[in-house]
Design an enzyme around this catalytic site. Sequence first.
Site, PDB file in Angstrom:
ATOM      1  N   HIS A 139      34.717  42.370  47.828  1.00 58.96           N
ATOM      2  CA  HIS A 139      35.849  42.240  46.906  1.00 58.96           C
ATOM      3  C   HIS A 139      37.042  43.038  47.427  1.00 58.96           C
ATOM      4  O   HIS A 139      38.183  42.544  47.444  1.00 58.96           O
ATOM      5  CB  HIS A 139      35.420  42.734  45.521  1.00 58.96           C
ATOM      6  CG  HIS A 139      36.522  42.814  44.519  1.00 58.96           C
ATOM      7  ND1 HIS A 139      36.791  41.807  43.617  1.00 58.96           N
ATOM      8  CD2 HIS A 139      37.433  43.795  44.267  1.00 58.96           C
ATOM      9  CE1 HIS A 139      37.812  42.157  42.858  1.00 58.96           C
ATOM     10  NE2 HIS A 139      38.222  43.364  43.230  1.00 58.96           N
ATOM     11  N   GLU A 140      36.799  44.275  47.862  1.00 64.92           N
ATOM     12  CA  GLU A 140      37.881  45.116  48.384  1.00 64.92           C
ATOM     13  C   GLU A 140      38.411  44.578  49.709  1.00 64.92           C
ATOM     14  O   GLU A 140      39.622  44.609  49.963  1.00 64.92           O
ATOM     15  CB  GLU A 140      37.401  46.561  48.529  1.00 64.92           C
ATOM     16  CG  GLU A 140      36.866  47.199  47.262  1.00 64.92           C
ATOM     17  CD  GLU A 140      37.864  47.172  46.112  1.00 64.92           C
ATOM     18  OE1 GLU A 140      39.085  47.127  46.384  1.00 64.92           O
ATOM     19  OE2 GLU A 140      37.431  47.171  44.944  1.00 64.92           O
ATOM     20  N   HIS A 143      40.865  41.892  48.992  1.00 63.00           N
ATOM     21  CA  HIS A 143      42.192  42.396  48.624  1.00 63.00           C
ATOM     22  C   HIS A 143      43.032  42.646  49.885  1.00 63.00           C
ATOM     23  O   HIS A 143      44.218  42.308  49.932  1.00 63.00           O
ATOM     24  CB  HIS A 143      42.063  43.699  47.837  1.00 63.00           C
ATOM     25  CG  HIS A 143      41.864  43.511  46.367  1.00 63.00           C
ATOM     26  ND1 HIS A 143      42.717  42.761  45.580  1.00 63.00           N
ATOM     27  CD2 HIS A 143      40.908  44.003  45.528  1.00 63.00           C
ATOM     28  CE1 HIS A 143      42.291  42.789  44.324  1.00 63.00           C
ATOM     29  NE2 HIS A 143      41.199  43.532  44.269  1.00 63.00           N
ATOM     30  N   GLU A 222      42.763  39.871  40.980  1.00 65.56           N
ATOM     31  CA  GLU A 222      41.355  40.242  40.861  1.00 65.56           C
ATOM     32  C   GLU A 222      40.464  39.002  40.877  1.00 65.56           C
ATOM     33  O   GLU A 222      39.386  39.010  41.480  1.00 65.56           O
ATOM     34  CB  GLU A 222      41.118  41.051  39.580  1.00 65.56           C
ATOM     35  CG  GLU A 222      41.679  42.460  39.606  1.00 65.56           C
ATOM     36  CD  GLU A 222      41.129  43.284  40.749  1.00 65.56           C
ATOM     37  OE1 GLU A 222      39.903  43.237  40.999  1.00 65.56           O
ATOM     38  OE2 GLU A 222      41.935  43.966  41.417  1.00 65.56           O
TER      39      GLU A 222
END
Length: 293
Positions: A139-140, A143, A222
């Site tokens: 997930h990071e 980003h 997100e």
Amino acid sequence: MMRIALFLLTNLAVMVVFGLVLSLTGIQSSSVQGLMIMALLFGFGGSFVSLLMSKWMALRSVGGEVIEQPRNERERWLVNTVATQARQAGIAMPQVAIYHAPDINAFATGARRDASLVAVSTGLLQNMSPDEAEAVIAHEISHIANGDMVTMTLIQGVVNTFVIFISRILAQLAAGFMGGNRDDGEESNGNPLIYFAVATVLELVFGILASIITMWFSRHREFHADAGSAKLVGREKMIAALQRLKTSYEPQEATSMMAFCINGKSKSLSELFMTHPPLDKRIEALRTGEYLK
């Protein structure tokens, strides 16, 4: 959430400092065009200063330590996982940091895709399964690959520009109205103390209201980061990670939301200032594949 909060706080602080310097030195624009140029310079200046300081601020705020050489199997797994996912996402290897905290958390930051940082808490490594932790890291990484921090900087720069511009236009009007006209007939900017006080208060108030825009963008990104994680490691792993977060934090979030909303019922209002969508919405978006298309 950590990187967004630090970014906004640093950004707001820089804007206030710029405003103080302008007011105390008596530097005021005599034209709308000049004021707009000043607002652009300081609005984007605050955002880019926040972006350039983001890694240092984030590490300092949590007491994070960059892993230069893994000292144990857990750190070795973390570095290898980040390296593998960065390669899959097509970005340079980020710095990897770990910090001591009981909560399950992780964040990514940095001024560029190829000069980024991924940090995870010891609570995440201790309380999540390897699959769940892998999904959070992905997930990071997403980003970073999506360039979310740079886009956030540009959006915040535009927002800052309008906050500064409108605040100072209204401050000039208030100072001129309350300060009156000069005896020699020349146009007056009014009482500088009134101008300073009104401009500072309006920048703070409008800055908080404008954060609704940046919070909306953060929530939107997100969903895309969740989808990016699902593409890197699989949808079920990301759903499992979100469900773990849900069981870990939902009771605490309910308490804090009641305090924020006074009566504990107006959840829609509180969501306007949230950096992340509700976990149920994120899980549902993954299950329906809304952002995976």
